[in-house]
Design a protein around this motif. Structure first.
Motif, PDB file in Angstrom:
ATOM      1  N   LEU A  85      52.534  63.898 -27.815  1.00 14.11           N
ATOM      2  CA  LEU A  85      53.319  64.590 -26.800  1.00 14.11           C
ATOM      3  C   LEU A  85      52.717  64.380 -25.419  1.00 14.11           C
ATOM      4  N   ARG A  86      53.580  64.401 -24.426  1.00 14.68           N
ATOM      5  CA  ARG A  86      53.145  64.398 -23.038  1.00 14.68           C
ATOM      6  C   ARG A  86      53.488  65.757 -22.423  1.00 14.68           C
ATOM      7  N   LEU A  87      52.513  66.386 -21.848  1.00 19.54           N
ATOM      8  CA  LEU A  87      52.733  67.632 -21.117  1.00 19.54           C
ATOM      9  C   LEU A  87      53.062  67.313 -19.668  1.00 19.54           C
ATOM     10  N   GLU A  88      54.105  67.962 -19.153  1.00 19.88           N
ATOM     11  CA  GLU A  88      54.474  67.817 -17.753  1.00 19.88           C
ATOM     12  C   GLU A  88      54.483  69.206 -17.099  1.00 19.88           C
ATOM     13  N   VAL A  89      53.808  69.319 -15.984  1.00 20.88           N
ATOM     14  CA  VAL A  89      53.764  70.572 -15.214  1.00 20.88           C
ATOM     15  C   VAL A  89      54.248  70.259 -13.810  1.00 20.88           C
ATOM     16  N   ALA A  90      55.163  71.092 -13.298  1.00 12.40           N
ATOM     17  CA  ALA A  90      55.760  70.834 -11.988  1.00 12.40           C
ATOM     18  C   ALA A  90      55.920  72.138 -11.217  1.00 12.40           C
ATOM     19  N   ARG A  91      56.171  71.995  -9.919  1.00 12.59           N
ATOM     20  CA  ARG A  91      56.447  73.158  -9.085  1.00 12.59           C
ATOM     21  C   ARG A  91      57.937  73.469  -9.016  1.00 12.59           C
ATOM     22  N   ASP A  92      58.777  72.624  -9.630  1.00 10.22           N
ATOM     23  CA  ASP A  92      60.224  72.828  -9.578  1.00 10.22           C
ATOM     24  C   ASP A  92      60.801  72.688 -10.980  1.00 10.22           C
ATOM     25  N   ALA A  93      61.928  73.352 -11.222  1.00  9.90           N
ATOM     26  CA  ALA A  93      62.538  73.359 -12.553  1.00  9.90           C
ATOM     27  C   ALA A  93      63.115  72.007 -12.943  1.00  9.90           C
ATOM     28  N   ASP A  94      63.340  71.116 -11.963  1.00  9.08           N
ATOM     29  CA  ASP A  94      63.865  69.783 -12.257  1.00  9.08           C
ATOM     30  C   ASP A  94      62.754  68.768 -12.521  1.00  9.08           C
ATOM     31  N   PHE A  95      61.533  69.172 -12.401  1.00  9.77           N
ATOM     32  CA  PHE A  95      60.362  68.326 -12.644  1.00  9.77           C
ATOM     33  C   PHE A  95      60.336  67.110 -11.712  1.00  9.77           C
ATOM     34  N   ALA A  96      60.815  67.303 -10.485  1.00  4.55           N
ATOM     35  CA  ALA A  96      60.751  66.242  -9.486  1.00  4.55           C
ATOM     36  C   ALA A  96      59.382  66.175  -8.827  1.00  4.55           C
ATOM     37  N   GLN A  97      58.616  67.275  -8.899  1.00  4.88           N
ATOM     38  CA  GLN A  97      57.295  67.330  -8.265  1.00  4.88           C
ATOM     39  C   GLN A  97      56.214  67.548  -9.329  1.00  4.88           C
ATOM     40  N   LEU A  98      56.023  66.551 -10.169  1.00  6.86           N
ATOM     41  CA  LEU A  98      55.017  66.656 -11.219  1.00  6.86           C
ATOM     42  C   LEU A  98      53.629  66.747 -10.591  1.00  6.86           C
ATOM     43  N   ILE A  99      52.863  67.735 -11.024  1.00  9.33           N
ATOM     44  CA  ILE A  99      51.499  67.852 -10.516  1.00  9.33           C
ATOM     45  C   ILE A  99      50.475  67.630 -11.612  1.00  9.33           C
ATOM     46  N   VAL A 100      50.914  67.713 -12.890  1.00  7.53           N
ATOM     47  CA  VAL A 100      50.017  67.480 -14.019  1.00  7.53           C
ATOM     48  C   VAL A 100      50.790  66.742 -15.097  1.00  7.53           C
ATOM     49  N   THR A 101      50.187  65.705 -15.634  1.00  4.57           N
ATOM     50  CA  THR A 101      50.647  65.096 -16.878  1.00  4.57           C
ATOM     51  C   THR A 101      49.419  64.882 -17.753  1.00  4.57           C
ATOM     52  N   ASP A 102      49.613  65.143 -19.050  1.00  5.49           N
ATOM     53  CA  ASP A 102      48.504  64.963 -19.986  1.00  5.49           C
ATOM     54  C   ASP A 102      49.104  64.694 -21.353  1.00  5.49           C
ATOM     55  N   VAL A 103      48.297  64.214 -22.254  1.00  5.93           N
ATOM     56  CA  VAL A 103      48.775  63.824 -23.581  1.00  5.93           C
ATOM     57  C   VAL A 103      47.976  64.562 -24.639  1.00  5.93           C
ATOM     58  N   ALA A 104      48.677  64.992 -25.688  1.00  5.16           N
ATOM     59  CA  ALA A 104      48.027  65.649 -26.823  1.00  5.16           C
ATOM     60  C   ALA A 104      48.780  65.299 -28.090  1.00  5.16           C
ATOM     61  N   ASP A 105      48.076  65.327 -29.197  1.00  9.83           N
ATOM     62  CA  ASP A 105      48.676  65.046 -30.500  1.00  9.83           C
ATOM     63  C   ASP A 105      48.768  66.318 -31.320  1.00  9.83           C
ATOM     64  N   THR A 106      49.869  66.437 -32.038  1.00 11.31           N
ATOM     65  CA  THR A 106      49.948  67.475 -33.069  1.00 11.31           C
ATOM     66  C   THR A 106      49.602  66.811 -34.394  1.00 11.31           C
ATOM     67  N   THR A 107      48.649  67.387 -35.093  1.00 14.94           N
ATOM     68  CA  THR A 107      48.147  66.807 -36.330  1.00 14.94           C
ATOM     69  C   THR A 107      48.105  67.858 -37.422  1.00 14.94           C
TER      70      THR A 107
END
Length: 551
Positions: free
Chosen positions: A52-74
């Motif tokens: 999975l890729r996590l996306e964190v933004a300041r807007d509900a449309d995710f036009a201003q991504l400030i964080v992206t990170d990756v994690a696995d569910t295992t």
């Protein structure tokens, strides 16, 4: 009737279709937790191992991504991805989602607001409740809690009922069993909506493992492996930040600041506690050892409760709590507490009544240090009460000494969904009197609940008692003060939504602001009522003890 929450639902309705599709891919929704002024734990679960890729933004449309990170569910992490995001800005609203890398499918969108900085006297609102038994799903009261638009909320104590069969799941004893219990509760759409709408701070009590267990001195029939399985499942499935303490891997007690006005101290009253007093003395649970209803005073039991060598918190947590409260510069210091400080008189083993020496040592230390602004918030009793001062009973009934101006209020809230205290006492009394469709027994048990509530209220000087609603507490904190409001629905109103019934519109359930206040004086009951009260409660305690032994 509390109908105004309907106006809160509009922003959620537009997202209903998209959210339903997203939930199919992410069956537990999304969660933010342990959110401070600079960091947040974000989590989501899948049904199979995924990247999975996590996306964190300041807007509900995710036009201003400030964080992206990756994690696995295992399989090893229970198919739950958790990421601790740092570098956030105080008092800022963020949106987040998880995206499945193999096909771009995304989770429901969650949001959270970072805490204000420690020097800002910002007003805020939070919701507090606990005790969520899957047998009571759907948790309709949480739809209303989401409508309160809280800045944060506390899901505190009995986040699952691992020791209770529900919805095709039996009693949990293994890691997979406990994981299944969390999946079951987290499938509730009302819980998911609240988790997506506001950051949560979680804590456990007993049913995350088994009823009334003593973690520091476990019952002989409770394997350590089972306790560890319950703890691990809690940390896997909920957005709690590991404390990273050597030798204390599952530490849940922690504190956080919320602006200049508030600091919160979250307690763990379970995993460090000594054996309960009845287990020390022997002979089974004591119903009324303080002799408040019958002349059944048990000096051996009371001597154990006054033993300073016994503990609910453990030495490290006790010292952390006292020092933290003394050093705190916040105007209000909220103690998030798993079992009542208030003396509820009967069956005292599992509550602070059963650990009276440590309760007094804690309160006396805070009194001597001149700590002010303490407010205790508690779940566990499946009832809602307001106690303006937990020291009242200790002073007047137990002869404990405190400074004249020292006061510590406690507000008890809940449950989210399980048997209410009033319902439990009525069922026990009806069973004693023959059970079934028995109008005299029904009338007597209703009177019994009323009398017991008045008696407890009188002895503690409680100003509010409501033993028969699924409920939560709304707390508004501002520079002008703290406003605390219990809101709840009857169990009968909640039951109409079971079996797949829907709210129209979502969240539009009648919710009462409950203001029932017990009188300070309790009427004298007929002479036969007191022994029947004790017998009824005692019978219920025996049933609980028998179930505990079988498990």
């Amino acid at each position: 009737m509390f109908r105004t929450l309907v106006r809160y639902i509009g922003p959620f309705v537009a997202l209903t279709g998209a959210a339903a599709a997203a939930r199919a891919e992410f069956p537990s929704g999304v969660m933010s937790g342990d959110v401070t002024d600079s960091a947040a734990v974000l989590a989501a679960r899948t049904d199979a191992p995924e990247s999975l890729r996590l996306e964190v933004a300041r807007d509900a449309d995710f036009a201003q991504l400030i964080v992206t990170d990756v994690a696995d569910t295992t399989l090893d992490n229970g198919l739950t991805a958790k990421l601790d995001v740092a570098g956030l800005s105080p008092a800022t609203l963020y949106y987040y989602r998880f995206v499945r890398l193999r096909d771009g499918a995304h989770s429901p969108v969650g949001r959270f607001r970072a805490a204000p900085p420690a020097d800002e006297p910002a007003s805020f609102r939070f919701v507090f409740s606990g005790d969520s038994d899957a047998r009571a799903q759907p948790f309709v009261v949480l739809a209303s809690a989401a409508g309160e638009q809280p800045d944060l909320w506390f899901w505190f104590g009995d986040t699952i009922y691992g020791d209770v069969p529900a919805g095709g799941l039996g009693v949990a004893t293994t890691l997979d069993d406990y994981r299944a219990k969390y999946r079951q509760n987290l499938s509730d759409t009302h819980l998911q909506s609240l988790l997506a709408a506001a950051p949560v701070w979680v804590g456990w009590d007993d049913h995350e493992v088994i009823n009334d267990y003593d973690g520091g001195d476990p019952e002989p029939d409770l394997p350590r492996e089972q306790i560890e399985a319950g703890y691990r499942a809690f940390f896997e499935n909920l957005p709690i930040r590991p404390q990273g303490v050597a030798g204390d891997a599952y530490r849940t007690y922690r504190s956080f600041r919320y602006g200049a006005l508030a600091e919160f101290f979250i307690l763990d009253g379970r995993q460090y506690r000594s054996a309960d007093a009845s287990r020390v003395v022997g002979g089974g649970p004591r119903v009324d050892p303080f002799a408040q209803f019958l002349p059944t005073r048990d000096e051996a039991f009371l001597a154990v409760t006054r033993d300073p060598g016994r503990t609910m918190l453990g030495a490290a947590q006790f010292e952390w709590l006292v020092n933290g409260l003394i050093q705190s510069t916040a105007r209000y210091k909220f103690i998030i507490n798993p079992v009542p400080f208030t003396s509820l008189l009967v069956l005292p083993d599992d509550r602070w009544d059963g650990y009276d020496a440590e309760r007094y040592a804690l309160l006396r230390a805070l009194d001597r240090a001149g700590v002010t602004g303490i407010i205790v918030l508690t779940t566990d009793s499946h009832a809602n009460t307001v106690n303006p001062d937990v020291t009242w009973y200790l002073r007047h009934a137990l002869g404990r000494r405190f400074s004249r101006g020292f006061r510590v209020p406690e507000l008890i809230a809940g449950p989210i969904g399980t048997g209410t205290l009033g319902g439990t006492v009525r069922r026990a009394a009806t069973m004693v009197l023959g059970g079934g469709d028995n109008p005299p027994a029904t009338a007597f048990s209703a009177g019994l609940v009323e009398y017991a509530a008045q008696r407890v209220a009188a002895l503690n000087q409680l100003t509010f008692v409501e033993p028969d609603r699924y409920a939560y507490l709304v707390v508004d904190v501002s520079p002008d003060g703290v406003r605390l409001t219990h809101r709840g629905i009857s169990t009968e109103a909640a039951a109409q939504f079971r079996g797949g019934a829907l709210m129209e519109p979502p969240g539009a359930v009648d919710l009462n602001t409950v203001f029932f206040a017990a009188e300070s004086g309790a009427p004298s009951p007929p002479c036969f009522l007191l022994p029947l009260l004790v017998f009824a409660v005692g019978f219920a305690s025996c049933v609980v003890a028998a179930r505990k032994q079988r498990s």
